[in-house]
Each structure stands twice: as C-alpha cells, then as structure tokens.
Design a protein around this motif. Structure first.
Motif, short mmCIF file in Angstrom:
data_model
loop_
_atom_site.label_atom_id
_atom_site.label_comp_id
_atom_site.label_asym_id
_atom_site.label_seq_id
_atom_site.Cartn_x
_atom_site.Cartn_y
_atom_site.Cartn_z
N VAL A 60 1.02 -1.11 -0.07
CA VAL A 60 -0.07 -0.02 -0.17
C VAL A 60 0.82 1.24 0.13
O VAL A 60 2.21 1.13 0.22
N PRO A 61 0.53 2.29 -0.44
CA PRO A 61 1.21 3.49 -0.19
C PRO A 61 1.70 4.07 1.18
O PRO A 61 1.00 3.70 1.98
N GLY A 62 2.95 4.47 0.84
CA GLY A 62 3.45 5.04 2.31
C GLY A 62 4.27 3.82 3.05
O GLY A 62 4.79 4.30 4.26
N ILE A 121 10.66 1.95 -11.40
CA ILE A 121 9.58 2.19 -12.21
C ILE A 121 8.35 2.12 -11.09
O ILE A 121 8.17 1.33 -10.10
N ASP A 122 7.78 3.46 -11.03
CA ASP A 122 6.82 3.61 -9.93
C ASP A 122 5.27 3.22 -10.36
O ASP A 122 5.07 3.83 -11.56
N GLU A 123 4.50 2.46 -9.85
CA GLU A 123 3.46 2.08 -10.39
C GLU A 123 3.36 1.49 -11.49
O GLU A 123 2.69 2.08 -12.52
N ILE A 124 4.12 0.35 -11.66
CA ILE A 124 4.37 -0.06 -13.04
C ILE A 124 3.00 -0.73 -13.79
O ILE A 124 2.74 -0.83 -14.93
N ASN A 125 1.82 -0.88 -12.73
CA ASN A 125 0.57 -1.51 -13.50
C ASN A 125 -0.30 -0.38 -13.89
O ASN A 125 -1.46 -0.42 -14.16
N ASN A 164 0.60 -0.98 -6.25
CA ASN A 164 -0.33 -0.77 -5.52
C ASN A 164 -1.64 -1.89 -5.33
O ASN A 164 -2.19 -1.87 -6.43
N PRO A 165 -1.39 -2.77 -4.53
CA PRO A 165 -2.42 -3.75 -4.75
C PRO A 165 -3.86 -3.58 -4.31
O PRO A 165 -4.78 -4.26 -4.60
N ILE A 166 -4.07 -2.19 -3.97
CA ILE A 166 -5.55 -1.95 -3.35
C ILE A 166 -6.18 -1.34 -4.51
O ILE A 166 -7.42 -1.51 -4.92
N GLU A 167 -5.72 -0.09 -4.92
CA GLU A 167 -6.12 0.73 -5.86
C GLU A 167 -6.21 0.37 -7.31
O GLU A 167 -5.13 0.57 -7.82
N GLN A 168 -7.28 -0.40 -7.75
CA GLN A 168 -7.22 -0.91 -9.11
C GLN A 168 -7.83 0.07 -10.22
O GLN A 168 -7.63 -0.36 -11.37
N GLU A 169 -8.47 1.22 -9.55
CA GLU A 169 -8.96 1.99 -10.87
C GLU A 169 -7.86 2.56 -11.56
O GLU A 169 -7.18 3.04 -11.37
N GLY A 170 -8.00 2.54 -12.83
CA GLY A 170 -7.00 2.99 -13.98
C GLY A 170 -5.63 2.33 -13.96
O GLY A 170 -4.59 2.74 -14.43
#
Length: 330
Positions: A60-62, A121-125, A164-170
C-alpha cells in the motif's frame, strides 16, 4: 549436548566471501540510517542485485517501497533513473526515439530513461499493454531493438518496480509473461507500533536533511559484477537441484492452481538461494535457503483456481503447502 554447544560445526569455504558479506552489511547499515524495519524487503532486493534479477515490490502507499529502492540504488555508484508509469505513457517515452538531425540529414537515436543501471518504475501497473510490452525484451535479454538495431544495456541492469495492490482503478494487470521476468515479487506490509515510533523519531530528528544525502555509495559496477560472478560459483548439490525441480513441478499438477511455474522459476530459485547462502557466509546452498526464497520467487508465477481464490486461499499458502509435502533432502 553441552559439548556441541561449545564446539559448533565449522566449515571452510572454498570461496572467500568476507568482502561480499562486509559489503552487504555496509549497505544494510547505510539504509538503516533512514529505513526502519522492512528487513525482508531490503535483503531480497540485495539478493536480486547479486543474483542479477529484477524485483516487483507490492504494498500500500507509504510503506517505503519507492524510497527503499531509491536509497538502495544510492548505495551503488552506478547510474539511476526513475520512471513514473501513467496511463498515457508510450513505449518511446521509456525506450527513446529516433530524431532527425538537420545538420547531418540523418536520424539519431535519443536514448530514453530505461538506459540506466538501476531503473525504478513507480506504479508499473498504471501503463497500458503496449507500454508493458516494450519492457519484455529489455527485462529478459538486457537489450532493446529499435529500427532494427540492437542496443545493449550496460551492466548491471536491474529493474525495481512498485505497485499498489489496493487501488485498481485506472490500472492494467501485468501480463503473466512480464511477471515471469521478475526474480521476486516482494510483499511489503505495515510497520509494527515500535517501528512506527522510530520512524516518527527519525523524521523529527532529521528536520530539513534530505534522506538521499545521508547515504554513501558502497559498491561500483565492477564490484557488483565480481560479486555476481562469485554467486554463480556457489555450490549446489544434485539432490538440491532435484528438490527445486520437485517444488516447481508440483505447482503444475496442484489442485489449488490453475497455472504452475515455468523452468524460469526453477532457475530463479537456484540463483536466489545461491545469493542467500553467500550473504550468510556459506559457499554452498542448504534446503533452508531454498525454502526461505521459494515463496518470493513463486507467488507471482502461479495462478489459483477461481474456486480457491473465492475461498480466500492465497498463492503464498499454496507454495507453503507444496514445500511441506516434499521431502527435504538430507
């Protein structure tokens, strides 16, 4: 029993691992100036450097995913670049593009940020499939083919990617073929209460000091290459190779799994367990090295059946169950 405690079993290494061990400890000491806890993540990232493999960091972030990778890169006296993946990112934004030079009347290739030694690479997904596909060749073969010309990456070349495994939008799920190119998938959790207190104390005491300015470089490119060569020379017995093969083969005919791991996973377990052995001062691999490393190597390479996923079963549990069913070599 008392005599065994007083005289523990000693062994003489064929390979001198003292400098490697000292370098790893120095890197850990440097990171501990800023990073509190997260020892497993730090050790796995160091192993990935020694085993010459890429790592995917999920949390998760942070929870210090990006900052840990960034500070670790700072302990290495090599080139570093950071790429923020976004939905509108194009392959040329990463790889580079050919630009027409008016003076020479020829096209010149302008290298993109992927041409570095350590690439974060930040937020590769977050990037679409077309951009993800651009990463396949460079991650697997350490080269990029553009306009029919092969561009070799300068060693060392390692990708550390976060998601981030939680926020999947976008977001776009990474293709299995790309996941398979990561040596490890490292899951990062929250710190304990005690660790969080130390984090607050550290931030309070540092005041205006920039974290990266506190980190000193430990290794250069030549030293990294030397240590990577040492890792390849670590001894692993035939019965342990069979043990690795049994674990990976079991993922392919396991009732809990829809997709098992490929031979690339077997190679990854072998290379990573060699690096773990060296960090612990041994020039030979033990079954415990393999057991300790297997989950991080396999969790992103296997897919649960829909039924087991709905029951709340996890890939980590599947790997642990498989390891428990296979007899440990003696």
């Amino acid at each position: 029993m008392e005599e065994n405690n007083e005289h523990p079993i000693e062994f003489n290494n064929r390979i001198d691992l003292k400098n490697l061990q000292e370098a790893v400890q120095q890197i850990k000491d440097e990171l501990s100036k800023i990073i509190i806890g997260q020892q497993d993540m730090i050790e796995l990232l160091i192993i990935s450097i020694l085993a010459d493999g890429h790592s995917l960091i999920e949390g998760v972030p942070g929870v210090a995913k990006t900052v840990t990778a960034k500070l670790l890169a700072k302990t290495l006296n090599v080139n570093f670049s950071r790429i923020q993946f976004t939905p509108d990112l194009m392959p040329s934004d990463i790889l580079g593009t050919s630009i027409f030079n008016v003076k020479t009347s020829e096209f010149e290739f302008k290298k993109g940020p992927i041409f570095s030694n350590i690439v974060l690479i930040d937020e590769i997904n977050r990037a679409p499939a077309k951009t993800q596909a651009a990463m396949f060749e460079v991650m697997a073969e350490r080269q990029i083919t553009i306009d029919g010309i092969q561009n070799k990456m300068q060693a060392p070349f390692l990708v550390f990617a976060t998601q981030n495994p939680i926020e999947q939008e976008g977001t776009y799920a990474l293709p299995e073929a790309q996941l398979d190119r990561f040596l490890f998938k490292i899951n990062v959790g929250y710190p304990s209460v005690e660790e969080e207190v130390k984090i607050l104390e550290g931030h309070h005491q540092r005041k205006n000091t920039v974290a990266t300015e506190m980190i000193e470089p430990i290794l250069n490119a030549q030293q990294i290459a030397e240590y990577q060569d040492i890792i390849k020379s670590i001894l692993i017995e035939d019965n342990l190779l069979k043990y690795i093969a049994s674990i990976v083969t079991n993922t392919r005919n396991n009732g809990n799994l829809y997709l098992g791991a490929s031979p690339r996973a077997s190679i990854a377990i072998m290379n990573a367990s060699k690096a773990l052995a060296a960090i612990n001062g041994r020039d030979f691999v033990t079954p415990d090295d393999i057991k300790k490393i297997a989950t991080s190597v396999l969790r992103h390479r296997i897919i649960l059946t829909p039924e087991r996923e709905m029951e709340g079963f996890t890939a980590d549990k599947a790997v642990v169950q498989i390891i428990e069913t296979i007899e440990i070599p003696r």
